[in-house]
Design a protein around this motif. Structure first.
Motif, short mmCIF file in Angstrom:
data_model
loop_
_atom_site.label_atom_id
_atom_site.label_comp_id
_atom_site.label_asym_id
_atom_site.label_seq_id
_atom_site.Cartn_x
_atom_site.Cartn_y
_atom_site.Cartn_z
N PRO A 154 3.09 1.60 -6.69
CA PRO A 154 3.94 0.72 -5.59
C PRO A 154 3.75 -0.49 -5.43
O PRO A 154 2.59 -0.85 -5.70
CB PRO A 154 3.23 1.97 -4.36
N LEU A 156 4.76 -3.77 -2.29
CA LEU A 156 5.19 -4.04 -1.19
C LEU A 156 5.81 -5.51 -1.00
O LEU A 156 5.35 -6.41 -1.75
CB LEU A 156 4.05 -4.29 -0.03
N LEU A 164 2.47 -3.26 7.73
CA LEU A 164 1.27 -2.27 7.58
C LEU A 164 0.18 -2.12 8.47
O LEU A 164 -0.17 -1.20 8.81
CB LEU A 164 0.96 -2.67 6.17
N GLY A 169 -1.69 1.55 8.58
CA GLY A 169 -2.31 1.23 7.54
C GLY A 169 -3.37 0.04 7.25
O GLY A 169 -3.47 -0.78 8.35
N ASP A 230 -6.68 9.05 4.40
CA ASP A 230 -5.24 9.16 4.58
C ASP A 230 -4.49 7.89 5.15
O ASP A 230 -3.23 8.24 5.15
CB ASP A 230 -4.88 10.34 5.55
N ASP A 231 -5.27 6.73 5.17
CA ASP A 231 -4.31 5.73 5.45
C ASP A 231 -3.83 5.12 4.22
O ASP A 231 -4.25 4.90 3.52
CB ASP A 231 -5.44 4.68 6.20
N PRO A 232 -2.60 4.66 4.73
CA PRO A 232 -1.92 3.76 3.54
C PRO A 232 -2.78 2.60 3.46
O PRO A 232 -3.18 1.85 4.27
CB PRO A 232 -0.40 3.37 4.29
N ALA A 234 -2.96 -1.38 1.11
CA ALA A 234 -2.35 -2.24 0.09
C ALA A 234 -3.20 -3.51 0.00
O ALA A 234 -4.33 -3.78 0.80
CB ALA A 234 -1.18 -2.59 0.68
N ARG A 255 -7.85 6.31 -4.82
CA ARG A 255 -6.67 5.94 -4.25
C ARG A 255 -5.52 5.35 -5.18
O ARG A 255 -5.25 4.25 -5.17
CB ARG A 255 -6.74 5.04 -2.85
N ASP A 257 -2.58 5.77 -4.79
CA ASP A 257 -1.45 5.33 -4.11
C ASP A 257 -1.58 4.08 -3.70
O ASP A 257 -0.57 3.51 -2.67
CB ASP A 257 -1.03 6.43 -2.97
N ALA A 258 -2.49 3.33 -3.70
CA ALA A 258 -2.72 1.70 -3.22
C ALA A 258 -1.41 1.04 -3.67
O ALA A 258 -1.11 1.10 -4.95
CB ALA A 258 -4.00 1.26 -3.79
N ALA A 259 -1.18 0.19 -2.86
CA ALA A 259 0.18 -0.76 -3.19
C ALA A 259 -0.45 -2.11 -3.34
O ALA A 259 -1.44 -2.41 -2.80
CB ALA A 259 1.40 -0.81 -2.06
#
Length: 278
Positions: A154, A156, A164, A169, A230-232, A234, A255, A257-259
């Motif tokens: 991912p 941003l 964010l 996030g 569960d926090d977004p 980046a 994590r 899913d880290a952007a």
């Protein structure tokens, strides 16, 4: 070949692997200032390693998108094929030791859809410290066949990075504290940080030998700056290089899913309407 869910590989593991069916090894040593990494590569490198230039082959040209923007997919594919990167074949990247350039190379390969890819923990200094052989011989790898498919990790843009912190996030500024606070800015023309960001220098994820700390320690560091499961999340830095190392650390912490805000501070400040916090 290596642990699939760990983004790094130990020197001993790589040394054992290259005596059998070796992975593709990429030397991405790089400096923000000073002589280019290719100079170090020519002087000595891991056997079979191919040099790939972070500035010109793994990133696009600097400009409004920051100092190290995303590369054009076709140009990246050409560079990686020239380095011998093959679809599905393991790749190990290494740098001069702090992991930042190697992490950006790892991130770029993963973003481009390549699996599997690892960072050599501790980089070139760890290889030397283990007494393992190096060479000045420059290999000619057989052409690779990788197809770059952007979107494997991912990303941003500036607008998403700015939103964010107000959208539940966590946006992590990984630069040194004095740069985050706006007290000193040795690289970019504007000092400060993106409003709502928290500061966690990526150097805190390294031990005294330049290796990435264990998963529990890394996870604790992120929890200390407010990251909940569960926090977004980046990361950004000056130009998207050292922030990639924090994304690497987030992967070790589970994590995946880290952007990455690739443009980072060097892009953020190109628009005078974007707010700056000090």
């Amino acid at each position: 070949m290596f642990v699939a869910d760990d983004p790094t590989v130990a020197v001993s593991e790589l040394a054992a692997a290259i005596t059998g069916t070796p992975p593709t090894v990429l030397d991405v040593r790089w400096r923000l200032t000073g002589s280019p990494g290719r100079t170090d590569y020519v002087a000595g490198h891991l056997p079979g390693a191919v040099f790939v230039d972070l500035d010109t082959e793994l990133c696009g040209p600097p400009g409004a998108g920051g100092r190290h923007p995303l590369p054009e997919p076709a140009e990246l594919q050409s560079a990686l094929r020239a380095a011998g990167v093959r679809t599905g074949h393991p790749v190990v990247v290494y740098d001069a030791g702090d992991g930042a350039a190697a992490a950006r190379a790892w991130w770029t390969l993963r973003w481009a859809g390549h699996r599997p890819t690892w960072v050599l923990d501790g980089g070139y200094p760890a290889w030397l410290a283990a007494g393992l052989p190096v060479t000045a011989e420059v290999p000619t790898p057989p052409p690779g066949d990788i197809t770059v498919r952007p979107g494997g990790l991912p990303v941003l843009d500036a607008d998403a990075a700015g939103r964010l912190p107000t959208a539940g996030g966590l946006l992590i500024d990984v630069r040194a504290p004095e740069r985050f606070r706006g007290e000193r800015e040795p690289v970019d023309p504007v000092a400060g940080h993106i409003p709502g960001a928290v500061n966690l220098p990526t150097t805190q994820h390294l031990d005294g030998t330049g290796r990435l700390r264990d998963a529990d320690t890394v996870r604790d560091r992120f929890a200390e700056v407010g990251l909940r499961p569960d926090d977004p999340v980046a990361a950004y830095c000056g130009s998207g290089v050292t922030a990639a190392h924090t994304v690497l650390a987030l992967h070790r912490a589970g994590r995946t899913d880290a952007a990455l805000y690739v443009g980072s501070w060097s892009e953020w400040i190109t628009d005078p309407d974007r707010p700056v916090q000090r």
